[in-house]
Design an enzyme around this catalytic site. Structure first.
Site, mmCIF file in Angstrom:
data_model
loop_
_atom_site.group_PDB
_atom_site.id
_atom_site.type_symbol
_atom_site.label_atom_id
_atom_site.label_comp_id
_atom_site.label_asym_id
_atom_site.label_seq_id
_atom_site.Cartn_x
_atom_site.Cartn_y
_atom_site.Cartn_z
ATOM 1 N N CYS A 130 0.935 -1.164 0.190
ATOM 2 C CA CYS A 130 -0.005 -0.015 -0.157
ATOM 3 C C CYS A 130 0.979 1.321 -0.017
ATOM 4 O O CYS A 130 1.454 1.549 0.967
ATOM 5 C CB CYS A 130 -0.996 0.087 1.195
ATOM 6 S SG CYS A 130 -2.068 1.350 1.123
ATOM 7 N N CYS A 133 -0.208 4.163 2.219
ATOM 8 C CA CYS A 133 0.037 3.767 3.787
ATOM 9 C C CYS A 133 1.540 3.965 3.996
ATOM 10 O O CYS A 133 1.945 4.560 4.920
ATOM 11 C CB CYS A 133 -0.358 2.551 4.053
ATOM 12 S SG CYS A 133 -2.353 2.428 4.097
#
EC number: 1.11.1.28
Length: 182
Positions: A130, A133
């Site tokens: 991700c 993130c």
């Protein structure tokens, strides 16, 4: 099972992983808690039961009960967040501005220093791929006083632990295939 047992279980074609596991287990860019929590969170995120048990057996004793719980919580919450935020990032549109409506209370009160929890969340986010993130957690970690060497060390641990999990899974699958053929 221990780290040494996992290293011994790796086949010759994964010798580099075996060597990297050994050197990263004493990685000086991280504190003992940061290093141990990164190994535990990364193993959980890598989804191999044998590796997770070995990493908790090896590194769990280096963590307080609160820190061990926080490392496990980082893997758990990032397992959810990485899927959701990767979706909002990749699909785009209105999703990124919509409230997530997902409980994430552990991020506010992880039970350890915020920077350590964020570092573990970064390692798990690297495993889960991700980008949104990773960027977010890296910013918090750097702002919290850790240097780029610490970030790199945590991601190196995550990458090696994840690769080891893949090799263990592959070797188990190959062994099952050979047993079935016999």
């Amino acid at each position: 099972m221990s780290l040494e047992a996992i290293r011994n279980r790796l086949p010759d074609y994964a010798k580099d992983l075996k060597l990297n596991l050994g050197s990263l287990s004493t990685e000086p860019a991280l504190t003992q808690q940061q290093r141990a929590g990164t190994f535990v969170a990364s193993a959980i995120a890598s989804r191999n039961a044998e590796l997770t048990a070995a990493m908790v057996a090896e590194f769990g004793a280096q963590l307080t009960p609160e820190a061990l719980t926080a490392a496990k919580a980082a893997a758990a919450i990032m397992g959810m967040n990485n899927v959701y935020y990767r979706f909002t990032h990749l699909v785009g549109g209105d999703y990124a501005s919509m409230p997530a409506k997902l409980r994430m209370n552990v991020m506010a009160k992880p039970g350890v220093e915020k920077v350590d929890f964020e570092l573990w969340s970064l390692a798990v986010s690297a495993i889960n791929g991700c980008g949104m993130c990773m960027e977010s957690h890296e910013k918090v970690v750097l702002h919290g006083g850790l240097g780029k060497e610490a970030v790199q060390a945590a991601v190196r641990i995550a990458s090696v632990v994840h690769a080891v999990a893949g090799v263990l899974d592959a070797e188990d699958a190959l062994a099952s295939t050979l047993r079935a053929a016999a």
